[in-house]
Design a protein around this motif. Structure first.
Motif, PDB file in Angstrom:
ATOM      1  N   THR A   1       0.870  -1.182   0.000  1.00  0.00           N
ATOM      2  CA  THR A   1       0.000   0.000   0.000  1.00  0.00           C
ATOM      3  C   THR A   1       0.906   1.230   0.000  1.00  0.00           C
ATOM      4  O   THR A   1       1.109   1.863   1.024  1.00  0.00           O
ATOM      5  N   SER A   2       1.447   1.543  -1.143  1.00  0.00           N
ATOM      6  CA  SER A   2       2.492   2.569  -1.211  1.00  0.00           C
ATOM      7  C   SER A   2       2.309   3.507  -2.394  1.00  0.00           C
ATOM      8  O   SER A   2       1.494   3.270  -3.285  1.00  0.00           O
ATOM      9  N   ILE A   3       3.118   4.547  -2.362  1.00  0.00           N
ATOM     10  CA  ILE A   3       3.167   5.515  -3.459  1.00  0.00           C
ATOM     11  C   ILE A   3       3.554   4.815  -4.762  1.00  0.00           C
ATOM     12  O   ILE A   3       2.938   5.035  -5.808  1.00  0.00           O
ATOM     13  N   ILE A   4       4.578   3.967  -4.714  1.00  0.00           N
ATOM     14  CA  ILE A   4       5.031   3.284  -5.924  1.00  0.00           C
ATOM     15  C   ILE A   4       3.920   2.399  -6.486  1.00  0.00           C
ATOM     16  O   ILE A   4       3.696   2.347  -7.695  1.00  0.00           O
ATOM     17  N   ARG A   5       3.205   1.721  -5.626  1.00  0.00           N
ATOM     18  CA  ARG A   5       2.108   0.854  -6.084  1.00  0.00           C
ATOM     19  C   ARG A   5       1.025   1.687  -6.790  1.00  0.00           C
ATOM     20  O   ARG A   5       0.509   1.305  -7.834  1.00  0.00           O
ATOM     21  N   LEU A   6       0.694   2.836  -6.210  1.00  0.00           N
ATOM     22  CA  LEU A   6      -0.276   3.727  -6.859  1.00  0.00           C
ATOM     23  C   LEU A   6       0.249   4.242  -8.194  1.00  0.00           C
ATOM     24  O   LEU A   6      -0.488   4.308  -9.183  1.00  0.00           O
ATOM     25  N   LEU A   7       1.523   4.603  -8.211  1.00  0.00           N
ATOM     26  CA  LEU A   7       2.122   5.132  -9.436  1.00  0.00           C
ATOM     27  C   LEU A   7       2.050   4.103 -10.563  1.00  0.00           C
ATOM     28  O   LEU A   7       1.800   4.444 -11.713  1.00  0.00           O
ATOM     29  N   LYS A   8       2.234   2.837 -10.221  1.00  0.00           N
ATOM     30  CA  LYS A   8       2.184   1.779 -11.234  1.00  0.00           C
ATOM     31  C   LYS A   8       0.787   1.653 -11.845  1.00  0.00           C
ATOM     32  O   LYS A   8       0.637   1.080 -12.909  1.00  0.00           O
ATOM     33  N   MET A   9      -0.228   2.200 -11.169  1.00  0.00           N
ATOM     34  CA  MET A   9      -1.586   2.142 -11.696  1.00  0.00           C
ATOM     35  C   MET A   9      -1.902   3.321 -12.618  1.00  0.00           C
ATOM     36  O   MET A   9      -2.987   3.399 -13.178  1.00  0.00           O
ATOM     37  N   THR A  10      -0.957   4.251 -12.766  1.00  0.00           N
ATOM     38  CA  THR A  10      -1.152   5.378 -13.672  1.00  0.00           C
ATOM     39  C   THR A  10      -0.655   4.981 -15.051  1.00  0.00           C
ATOM     40  O   THR A  10      -0.223   3.859 -15.273  1.00  0.00           O
ATOM     41  N   SER A  11      -0.648   5.932 -15.966  1.00  0.00           N
ATOM     42  CA  SER A  11      -0.199   5.616 -17.326  1.00  0.00           C
ATOM     43  C   SER A  11       1.297   5.844 -17.528  1.00  0.00           C
ATOM     44  O   SER A  11       1.766   5.885 -18.654  1.00  0.00           O
ATOM     45  N   ILE A  12       2.067   5.961 -16.427  1.00  0.00           N
ATOM     46  CA  ILE A  12       3.518   6.066 -16.545  1.00  0.00           C
ATOM     47  C   ILE A  12       4.033   4.722 -17.055  1.00  0.00           C
ATOM     48  O   ILE A  12       3.693   3.681 -16.517  1.00  0.00           O
ATOM     49  N   PRO A  13       4.872   4.710 -18.109  1.00  0.00           N
ATOM     50  CA  PRO A  13       5.366   3.434 -18.639  1.00  0.00           C
ATOM     51  C   PRO A  13       6.098   2.603 -17.582  1.00  0.00           C
ATOM     52  O   PRO A  13       6.821   3.141 -16.740  1.00  0.00           O
ATOM     53  N   THR A  14       5.920   1.298 -17.666  1.00  0.00           N
ATOM     54  CA  THR A  14       6.479   0.367 -16.691  1.00  0.00           C
ATOM     55  C   THR A  14       7.981   0.521 -16.526  1.00  0.00           C
ATOM     56  O   THR A  14       8.492   0.436 -15.413  1.00  0.00           O
ATOM     57  N   GLU A  15       8.708   0.761 -17.626  1.00  0.00           N
ATOM     58  CA  GLU A  15      10.164   0.851 -17.510  1.00  0.00           C
ATOM     59  C   GLU A  15      10.599   1.990 -16.586  1.00  0.00           C
ATOM     60  O   GLU A  15      11.661   1.926 -15.981  1.00  0.00           O
ATOM     61  N   HIS A  16       9.763   3.015 -16.444  1.00  0.00           N
ATOM     62  CA  HIS A  16      10.128   4.126 -15.570  1.00  0.00           C
ATOM     63  C   HIS A  16       9.780   3.836 -14.115  1.00  0.00           C
ATOM     64  O   HIS A  16      10.503   4.254 -13.208  1.00  0.00           O
ATOM     65  N   THR A  17       8.707   3.112 -13.870  1.00  0.00           N
ATOM     66  CA  THR A  17       8.424   2.728 -12.486  1.00  0.00           C
ATOM     67  C   THR A  17       9.429   1.668 -12.033  1.00  0.00           C
ATOM     68  O   THR A  17       9.825   1.647 -10.868  1.00  0.00           O
ATOM     69  N   VAL A  18       9.881   0.816 -12.958  1.00  0.00           N
ATOM     70  CA  VAL A  18      10.935  -0.151 -12.628  1.00  0.00           C
ATOM     71  C   VAL A  18      12.223   0.592 -12.297  1.00  0.00           C
ATOM     72  O   VAL A  18      12.948   0.221 -11.369  1.00  0.00           O
ATOM     73  N   PHE A  19      12.532   1.649 -13.036  1.00  0.00           N
ATOM     74  CA  PHE A  19      13.712   2.476 -12.751  1.00  0.00           C
ATOM     75  C   PHE A  19      13.649   3.015 -11.322  1.00  0.00           C
ATOM     76  O   PHE A  19      14.634   2.960 -10.584  1.00  0.00           O
TER      77      PHE A  19
END
Length: 197
Positions: free
Chosen positions: A86-104
């Motif tokens: 239950t985190s900021i990163i988890r929420l961010l992954k639900m947006t339209s930001i490409p996966t490679e950037h959330t992985v970064f």
């Protein structure tokens, strides 16, 4: 060696894409010139975290939550953990930001933790810390952001020129901030067209 004109172009983009979160090109220059990789990676992670918290706060206010104020949303988001179920990163992954950037963002946090949780790492280089990781191939692939990845060549390049590793990390940070900027701009324009703003 990073060419001066390429670095200068990167620095100029910093004001545009770091500005919305309250930092500018001075930060990018100081990060690149930081004498310690330990301090460099901790500050990069802090920049990512600030950007992630900012986008989540702004998305929540754009997407229809109606608390008393934007400050209430920001206070709520600042109290959330940065990583976890239950985190900021988890929420961010639900947006339209490409996966490679959330992985970064995830990889930077993992490298940062390797530094931050062992004070003996203060004098070590990024490459020393990365090369000791069991997932070093994945980390190097994510950090280098090169499609045709040759691990031995990447290691040789980053060991020979540590500035190149910092440059590609900064470049990805700014790309991430750019995508946040575009995502928010498009959502704000969509909300205006729909008469919601």
């Amino acid at each position: 060696m990073v060419e001066e004109n390429v670095f200068n172009a990167l620095v100029e983009l910093a004001d545009k894409y770091c500005g919305p979160i309250g930092v500018g090109k001075e930060l990018v220059i100081s990060l690149f010139e930081e004498t310690s990789d330990w301090a460099f990676i901790i500050q990069i992670d802090a920049l990512n975290e600030t950007a992630c918290r900012d986008i989540i706060s702004r998305l929540l206010s754009l997407d229809g939550l109606a608390p008393p104020s934007k400050d209430d949303i920001a206070a709520f988001v600042s109290g959330m953990s940065y990583q976890g179920r239950t985190s900021i990163i988890r929420l961010l992954k639900m947006t339209s930001i490409p996966t490679e950037h959330t992985v970064f963002v995830d990889v930077i946090r993992a490298v940062r933790n390797a530094f931050a949780h062992d004070i003996r790492s203060v004098g070590r280089s990024l490459m020393e810390v990365i090369l000791e990781r069991e997932d070093r191939s994945r980390v190097l692939k994510v950090l280098s952001y090169i499609e045709q990845f040759n691990e031995d060549q990447i290691i040789e390049m980053f060991v020979k020129d540590p500035g190149m590793l910092r440059f590609v990390i900064l470049q990805q940070c700014l790309t991430f901030l750019y995508l946040i900027h575009i995502n928010l701009r498009d959502r704000e324009e969509g909300a205006k067209i729909a008469g919601e703003v």
